[in-house]
Design an enzyme around this catalytic site. Structure first.
Site, PDB file in Angstrom:
ATOM      1  N   ARG A   1      -8.519  17.555   6.429  1.00 15.01           N
ATOM      2  CA  ARG A   1      -9.331  17.966   5.266  1.00 15.01           C
ATOM      3  C   ARG A   1     -10.667  18.533   5.723  1.00 15.01           C
ATOM      4  O   ARG A   1     -11.265  18.037   6.673  1.00 15.01           O
ATOM      5  CB  ARG A   1      -9.594  16.764   4.346  1.00 15.01           C
ATOM      6  CG  ARG A   1      -8.364  16.327   3.587  1.00 15.01           C
ATOM      7  CD  ARG A   1      -8.627  15.052   2.801  1.00 15.01           C
ATOM      8  NE  ARG A   1      -7.690  14.025   3.212  1.00 15.01           N
ATOM      9  CZ  ARG A   1      -7.824  12.731   2.978  1.00 15.01           C
ATOM     10  NH1 ARG A   1      -8.886  12.288   2.310  1.00 15.01           N
ATOM     11  NH2 ARG A   1      -6.938  11.862   3.385  1.00 15.01           N
TER      12      ARG A   1
ATOM     13  N   GLU B   1      -8.339  -3.961   5.334  1.00 16.97           N
ATOM     14  CA  GLU B   1      -8.202  -3.760   3.882  1.00 16.97           C
ATOM     15  C   GLU B   1      -7.153  -4.712   3.293  1.00 16.97           C
ATOM     16  O   GLU B   1      -7.302  -5.187   2.175  1.00 16.97           O
ATOM     17  CB  GLU B   1      -7.794  -2.307   3.616  1.00 16.97           C
ATOM     18  CG  GLU B   1      -8.933  -1.341   3.907  1.00 16.97           C
ATOM     19  CD  GLU B   1      -8.471   0.075   4.184  1.00 16.97           C
ATOM     20  OE1 GLU B   1      -7.903   0.307   5.273  1.00 16.97           O
ATOM     21  OE2 GLU B   1      -8.669   0.945   3.318  1.00 16.97           O
TER      22      GLU B   1
ATOM     23  N   ARG C   1      -2.672  -1.915  -3.392  1.00 17.44           N
ATOM     24  CA  ARG C   1      -3.785  -0.977  -3.238  1.00 17.44           C
ATOM     25  C   ARG C   1      -3.563   0.143  -4.250  1.00 17.44           C
ATOM     26  O   ARG C   1      -2.502   0.775  -4.269  1.00 17.44           O
ATOM     27  CB  ARG C   1      -3.802  -0.387  -1.835  1.00 17.44           C
ATOM     28  CG  ARG C   1      -4.871   0.654  -1.685  1.00 17.44           C
ATOM     29  CD  ARG C   1      -4.734   1.399  -0.396  1.00 17.44           C
ATOM     30  NE  ARG C   1      -5.801   2.385  -0.274  1.00 17.44           N
ATOM     31  CZ  ARG C   1      -5.741   3.441   0.495  1.00 17.44           C
ATOM     32  NH1 ARG C   1      -4.685   3.669   1.225  1.00 17.44           N
ATOM     33  NH2 ARG C   1      -6.749   4.288   0.546  1.00 17.44           N
TER      34      ARG C   1
ATOM     35  N   HIS D   1     -11.889   4.556  -0.131  1.00 16.63           N
ATOM     36  CA  HIS D   1     -11.970   3.595   0.991  1.00 16.63           C
ATOM     37  C   HIS D   1     -12.855   2.399   0.640  1.00 16.63           C
ATOM     38  O   HIS D   1     -13.429   1.758   1.528  1.00 16.63           O
ATOM     39  CB  HIS D   1     -12.593   4.229   2.265  1.00 16.63           C
ATOM     40  CG  HIS D   1     -11.787   5.287   2.934  1.00 16.63           C
ATOM     41  ND1 HIS D   1     -12.360   6.416   3.474  1.00 16.63           N
ATOM     42  CD2 HIS D   1     -10.458   5.393   3.166  1.00 16.63           C
ATOM     43  CE1 HIS D   1     -11.415   7.175   4.017  1.00 16.63           C
ATOM     44  NE2 HIS D   1     -10.247   6.575   3.835  1.00 16.63           N
TER      45      HIS D   1
ATOM     46  N   ASN E   1       0.866  -1.175   0.000  1.00 18.26           N
ATOM     47  CA  ASN E   1       0.000   0.000   0.000  1.00 18.26           C
ATOM     48  C   ASN E   1       0.908   1.231   0.000  1.00 18.26           C
ATOM     49  O   ASN E   1       1.415   1.634   1.043  1.00 18.26           O
ATOM     50  CB  ASN E   1      -0.892  -0.052   1.253  1.00 18.26           C
ATOM     51  CG  ASN E   1      -1.789   1.159   1.379  1.00 18.26           C
ATOM     52  OD1 ASN E   1      -1.688   2.103   0.601  1.00 18.26           O
ATOM     53  ND2 ASN E   1      -2.666   1.137   2.372  1.00 18.26           N
TER      54      ASN E   1
END
Ligand code: ADP
Length: 398
Positions: free
Chosen positions: A238, A383, A88, A177, A9
Site C-alpha cells: 500500500r 493481538e 477480530r 490495528h 481472525n
C-alpha cells in the site's frame, strides 16, 4: 476453572485461529487456513508443539475451514475448556468504543460498516456466523480494530472536507490495528516503569500493513491510518499518504478505472511498487545488502515517512516517554529501527547496538535512550491475547 478462548481472525482469504488462556496468554493451539476460495486451500496448525497440515476441498470457504477447526477441537477434547469465541472485527465505525458480546444488534451494526471495509467486514461476519453455528452454547465476542482509536478528538479525525460528508456518510479517520497499539502501549509503559495513565508513547506497528499511533495517558490521540487502512505509512503493497489529486490524474489523463486505481494503491504500491521486487521487507533488506538500487530506495522512503510521522506526534503528545516498535518488521528489523533513529537525530537518541541486534524473534527491550529520558523500545505484539482477555472480561461481567 478454564479461561480458554477460541480466537478467530478472518481475513478476506485466510483465517488465523488460536486457543488462548486469557489469564496467561499461553496458546494451546494455533493455526492458519490459507488460500480460501482458491484451488489450493489448506489448513495448518500447531498442537502441543507439533506442526500439521491438511488440504481443504478446492474452493473451501471460511465455513469449511471453521468446520475443520471445530472437528479438530472436538477430537482433541478441547471444546469443554472453551468459555467464549473472540472475533477480530476490522471496522466498528463509530458504533463501538470497546469490545462487545455479539447479539443481533451488534451483527447488524457490523453489517452496516461493510461499505467502510468491503474486504474485511464480510469475512469477519462469515466467521462469526460459522462460529455461532458451531458453538451455539458459547458467547461470541467482537473485538474491533477501530475501537481503541475512538478517543481521538475531531481535530485529529476529521478530514478538511465538507462536514456533511462526515455527518451524513461517516467519512472521517478511524484508524486500525487498535488492539495491537493498545497492547504495545501498555507493555511499553511497564518496560519504562511509568503508569500508563501518565505516559506519552508512540507505537509503530510495522507488518504487511503499517501504522503509527500517539498514545497519551493510555488513550489514542492520533493515528496514521484513516477512513481505510490505506492512509499513512508506506506498507508492503500500500502506498500510504499521497496527493488526492493523483486520483483525477490517473483517471482522466492515464485512463485508469476505479478498480485499477484501487488495485494500484492497495496491491501494487508501497515496498513492492518502489522496489519492483517484493513486498516482503526481509527480501528487500537482503537485496539492499547486495546493492539493489530500488530496494535501497524502497527502504529509504519507508523509513523517512515513518520518522516524519513519529516526529509529528510530539504535537498531540506534548512530551515523549517512549517510541515502541512492533509487528513483523518492528520486532525483527534492526536495520529499519536504526535508520529511523538516525532520521530522528533532533531527538538525540543514543542507540545501544547490541540491544538493537538482540531485540528480535519475540525478545523485547530498550534499544535507545535520549538525555531527556525518552526510550526506544521493541515490544512484541499479541493481538490474540487482547481478544482473549476482552472476551474473558465480558463473559465474567455478564
Ligand atoms: P501481518 O501484518 O500480515 O501480520 P507481520 O506482522 O508478520 O505481517 O509482518 C510481516 C513483515 O515482517 C514482512 O514484510 C516480513 O518481511 C517482515 N519481517 C519478518 N521478519 C523480518 C526480519 N527478520 N527482518 C526484516 N523484516 C522481517
Amino acid at each position: 476453572m478454564s479461561h480458554n478462548v477460541l480466537v478467530l481472525n478472518c481475513g478476506s482469504s485466510s483465517l488465523k485461529f488460536a486457543i488462548i488462556d486469557a489469564t496467561t496468554g499461553a496458546a494451546s493451539l494455533t493455526g492458519l487456513a490459507e488460500c480460501l476460495s482458491l484451488d489450493n486451500a489448506s489448513l495448518s496448525y500447531k498442537l502441543n508443539g507439533e506442526k500439521h497440515k491438511i488440504e481443504l476441498p478446492k474452493g473451501a470457504q471460511h465455513d469449511t475451514a471453521i468446520a475443520e477447526i471445530v472437528n479438530l477441537i472436538k477430537k482433541q477434547n478441547l471444546s469443554n475448556s472453551l468459555i467464549a469465541v473472540g472475533h477480530r472485527v476490522v471496522h466498528g465505525g463509530e458504533a463501538f468504543t470497546g469490545s462487545v458480546i455479539i447479539d443481533n444488534a451488534v451483527l447488524n451494526s457490523i453489517e452496516s460498516n461493510v461499505a467502510l471495509a468491503p474486504l474485511h467486514n464480510p469475512a469477519n461476519l462469515m466467521g462469526i456466523r460459522a462460529a455461532q453455528a458451531a458453538f451455539a452454547n458459547l458467547p461470541q465476542v467482537a473485538v474491533f480494530d477501530t475501537a481503541f482509536h475512538q478517543t481521538m478528538e475531531k481535530q485529529a479525525y476529521l478530514y478538511a472536507l465538507p462536514l456533511s460528508l462526515y455527518k451524513e456518510h461517516g467519512v472521517r479517520r478511524y484508524g486500525f490495528h487498535g488492539t495491537s497499539h493498545f497492547f504495545v502501549a501498555n507493555e511499553a509503559a511497564k518496560l519504562i516503569n511509568k503508569p500508563i495513565e501518565q505516559s506519552a508513547i508512540i507505537t509503530a506497528h510495522l507488518g504487511n500493513g503499517c501504522s503509527v499511533t500517539a498514545v497519551k495517558n493510555g488513550k489514542c490521540v492520533d493515528t496514521s491510518m484513516g477512513l481505510t487502512p490505506l492512509e499513512g505509512l508506506v506498507m508492503g503493497t500500500r502506498s500510504g499518504d499521497l496527493d488526492a489529486g493523483l486520483y483525477n490524474y490517473l483517471s482522466t489523463t492515464l485512463d485508469y478505472s476505479n478498480s485499477q486505481i484501487d488495485a494500484l494503491l492497495n496491491k501494487q504500491s508501497g515496498l513492492l511498487g518502489l522496489s519492483e521486487l517484493s513486498s516482503d521487507c526481509r527480501e528487500i533488506e537482503e537485496a539492499a545488502e547486495q546493492n539493489h538500487v530500488q530496494a535501497k530506495l524502497a527502504l529509504d522512503v519507508f523509513c523517512y515517512r515513518l520518522a516524519k510521522y513519529i516526529a509529528s506526534y510530539v504535537v498531540p503528545l506534548g512530551q515523549l516517554d517512549a517510541i515502541a516498535f512492533t509487528g513483523g518488521i518492528g520486532e525483527n528489523s534492526s536495520l529499519i529501527r536504526e535508520k529511523v533513529i538516525q532520521l530522528l537525530a533532533y531527538f538525540a537518541f543514543e542507540l545501544d547496538n547490541d540491544a538493537n541486534l538482540a531485540a528480535r524473534f519475540g525478545n523485547s527491550g530498550i534499544i535507545a535512550s535520549n538525555p531527556l529520558g525518552a526510550k526506544v523500545l521493541v515490544v512484541p505484539t499479541n493481538e490474540e491475547w487482547v481478544i482473549a482477555m476482552d472476551a474473558h472480561k465480558l463473559v465474567e461481567a455478564r
